[in-house]
Design a protein around this motif. Structure first.
Motif, short mmCIF file in Angstrom:
data_model
loop_
_atom_site.label_atom_id
_atom_site.label_comp_id
_atom_site.label_asym_id
_atom_site.label_seq_id
_atom_site.Cartn_x
_atom_site.Cartn_y
_atom_site.Cartn_z
N GLY A 1 -11.97 6.75 -5.61
CA GLY A 1 -10.78 6.00 -6.04
C GLY A 1 -10.62 4.65 -5.36
N TRP A 2 -11.66 4.22 -4.64
CA TRP A 2 -11.63 2.90 -4.01
C TRP A 2 -12.29 1.87 -4.93
N LEU B 1 -4.49 -0.36 -4.47
CA LEU B 1 -5.60 0.56 -4.21
C LEU B 1 -6.43 0.02 -3.05
N PRO B 2 -7.08 0.90 -2.30
CA PRO B 2 -7.96 0.41 -1.22
C PRO B 2 -9.25 -0.17 -1.78
N ILE C 1 -1.77 15.68 -12.35
CA ILE C 1 -2.57 14.90 -13.30
C ILE C 1 -1.92 13.55 -13.61
N HIS C 2 -0.58 13.49 -13.50
CA HIS C 2 0.11 12.22 -13.77
C HIS C 2 -0.15 11.21 -12.64
N LYS D 1 -5.88 5.93 -12.42
CA LYS D 1 -6.83 5.44 -13.43
C LYS D 1 -6.33 4.11 -14.01
N GLU D 2 -5.03 4.05 -14.33
CA GLU D 2 -4.47 2.82 -14.89
C GLU D 2 -4.55 1.67 -13.89
N ALA D 3 -4.28 1.98 -12.62
CA ALA D 3 -4.34 0.94 -11.58
C ALA D 3 -5.76 0.38 -11.47
#
Length: 387
Positions: A130-131, A160-161, A217-218, A224-226
């Motif tokens: 997720g980075w 986000l990192p 999940i939200h 995911k959107e970020a």
């Protein structure tokens, strides 16, 4: 602006100093060590007002970074190889909590056998944490991207990192001329960090609580959107940086070299892009080959649209991976094939895996790659093993 010849690791440290992080948890590991050593000197000499936290492991370094970033202050750290692997559990926590930590990764092979030299195994293994991952080619790009990284990470549509990845030794320990931006210009480019949510005893909130099946999940969908938002934000900040400092790196996601009339190209990341440029210039001049380079700068988020546009006139594309997914293929190769799968006009995509554990990918390798992809009508999957 001051122009100096300096080690790329020092250039990164200069960039970090200009961004004024409030907290830097650090644990040295080859070949990242020179970055944190220079930062420690800045703090010791009074050139950087920041809290250094000397921890006992990389797991502790990233855990401390999560704590400091949660409290609402700009936070930085750096690592490499097994150190990044030791951080793995907490990397997900940092991205899931939407903490804009910036971390330089001095790319190095993962053991075993033990090896301290460069490849991309460490950061590619962390691609799904997720980075955001940005790769750089030169000392100048390393400092510029490190400065941009804070602004990208802290953008309210991203949060986000970010890992800014630079090749261990072949870049971290290399001396190059570097333009060091003036502090005033960086201050105007990168505003003071003001998080909308933070841990504050006067206004208590809960961060990182349990996510039940009806909500987990939200949270992931928001991540995911970020990450998708980051595609546009990276491009925008690359343009803003160019306006302020007169340097840019392609569209911020990929950089193209001699691609206007190219029929064949290589796609790669990091310092080998410089070798590719030399070979492309030479073969265009001596053999009139219509060849070019696509430099992958942003690996996560993956630059789908930019890549499709770059490839629409190509007949052949060689993807060079400096890591490997055992049991399948190179990770860059997989993503490029997936990106082009549904396109009507697409090149034949070839895979070349090389540079593992620091093995050189030299001019002769690139010449052979171009000669092969121009002649063949079938996809090639090869490892670059020749001495």
């Amino acid at each position: 602006m001051v122009r100096k010849v300096m080690e790329a690791a020092t250039a990164v440290a200069e960039g970090v100093k200009l961004c004024k992080p409030a907290v830097i948890p650090l644990y040295p590991i080859t070949p990242q060590t020179h970055i944190v050593e220079r930062i420690s000197e800045f703090v010791n000499d009074g050139d950087l007002d920041c809290e250094l936290i000397h921890v006992e492991s990389e797991h502790s370094a990233i855990s401390a970074a999560v704590g400091s970033s949660s409290s609402g202050v700009r936070t930085y750290t750096a690592t490499a190889s097994q150190g990044l692997a030791l951080m793995h559990e907490i990397l997900f926590v940092a991205s899931g909590m939407r903490l804009p930590i910036v971390m330089n990764v001095a790319n190095r092979a993962l053991s075993a056998p033990i090896n301290i030299w460069n490849d991309h195994s460490d950061s590619v293994a962390a691609r799904d944490t997720g980075w955001i991952q940005l790769y750089v080619e030169s000392a100048q790009e390393a400092i510029d991207t490190t400065i941009q990284a804070f602004k990208i990470a802290e953008h309210n549509k991203v949060m986000l990192p970010i890992m800014v990845c630079l090749d261990g030794f072949t870049l971290t320990h290399v001396y190059e001329p570097v333009d060091i931006p003036q502090q005033g210009n960086v201050n105007r480019f990168l505003q003071k960090y003001k998080p909308s949510i933070k841990l504050d005893t006067k206004k208590p909130v809960t961060m990182g609580p349990i996510g039940y099946p009806d909500s987990f999940i939200h949270f992931k969908n928001q991540q995911k959107e970020a990450m998708l938002n980051a595609l546009q934000i990276i491009k925008k900040i690359n343009s803003e940086f160019n306006s302020k400092f007169h340097r840019k790196y392609g569209d911020g996601l990929i950089e193209m070299y001699n691609m206007k009339d190219a029929e064949y190209a290589v796609l790669c990341a990091g310092t080998i892009c410089g070798t590719a440029r030399v070979v492309i210039d030479n073969l265009r001049k001596t053999k009139n080959m219509k060849i070019g380079l696509i430099k992958l700068k942003s690996y996560r988020p993956f630059p789908v649209d930019s890549l499709i546009n770059a490839c629409k006139s190509l007949k052949g594309l060689a993807v060079i991976d400096k890591s490997f997914s055992f049991g399948f293929e190179g990770a860059f190769f997989t993503d490029v094939k997936s990106t082009l799968f549904n396109e009507k006009n697409k090149p034949l995509v070839h895979s070349f895996v090389g540079g593992l554990g620091g093995k050189d990918i030299n001019t002769k390798d690139f010449e052979e790659i171009f000669n092969k992809i121009i002649k063949t009508k079938k996809p090639i999957c090869e490892w670059l093993l020749k001495e």
